[in-house]
Design a protein around this motif. Sequence first.
Motif: not given
Length: 285
Positions: A98-114
């Motif tokens: 992911a790009t830097s901003e999405l690594s900050d904002s979106l990816v943690p929530r995605l991994f919390a679901r997966l």
Amino acid sequence: MLNLRQLEVLRAVMRLRTTVGAAAEIGMSQPAVSNAIKNMEQQLGFPLFHRLNNRLVPTEEATSLYLDSEPLFLMFQGIRQKAGDLRASRSGRLRVTATSELSDSLVPRLFARLAPRHPQVALSIETRSMTEMLDALEAGITHLGLVMEPDPRPGIDARPLLQLEMVCACPADSPLAALPFVTPQDLQASPLIAAPAGTRIQALVAEAFRRAAQPFAPAIETRFMNVGLRLVEQGLGASIADPLTAAAADPRRIAIRPFRPGVPVTLYAVLALREALPEAYSLEA
């Protein structure tokens, strides 16, 4: 012809610009790195670096070799990750870039679901620029990329996930924070922090200024929107950002306001055309 170890030395020196830093990264002594560079220059018949104030400045020839060899190292990284998965007897690995901003904002929530749903799957996240992400996908070292408004590329399948409206982020004590929404005219009195020229994000914002018949003249350019928000926190100006990134900002220091005219921005999942994301790893899971 240069061998892989020589290219590894060249790559490290290109990235770090000192033989000391390169030696520490690749596990060699500093004299060994210096000698390797000298041997390569003798072997090739042209200089690879200019020596200026204890720094190594690459020549055009060195830059060309570096760019041409980078896909080899991306492929090698993918093979090494696969070998690690096999050694660990994992049921699988999902590699997300992911790009830097999405690594900050979106990816943690995605991994919390997966993660709770797939405990035997190893998850990994790489933060890269958009170009590096697309290169990694084509080289097969990452499964899935997450990016705002990716550049089109023949070997990449870009799948829209979500359309959002850009917002204005400004210092909490800025006069802009008192407005119900912010327009390009409102921003003429404030330094603007924007994406670099030539990027799709800057083109979208610049078009909004053009539609409002206002000049678009960023005071500061930054490639990643989360970095732009850090600059806003320091009172250096206002920025137009996607709402996912803006939501991760400190509300005590940054105010978020709607931006008009609306600037739609789309979040994409990007994959190599030759591969499909396994159903078990679906973002809907």
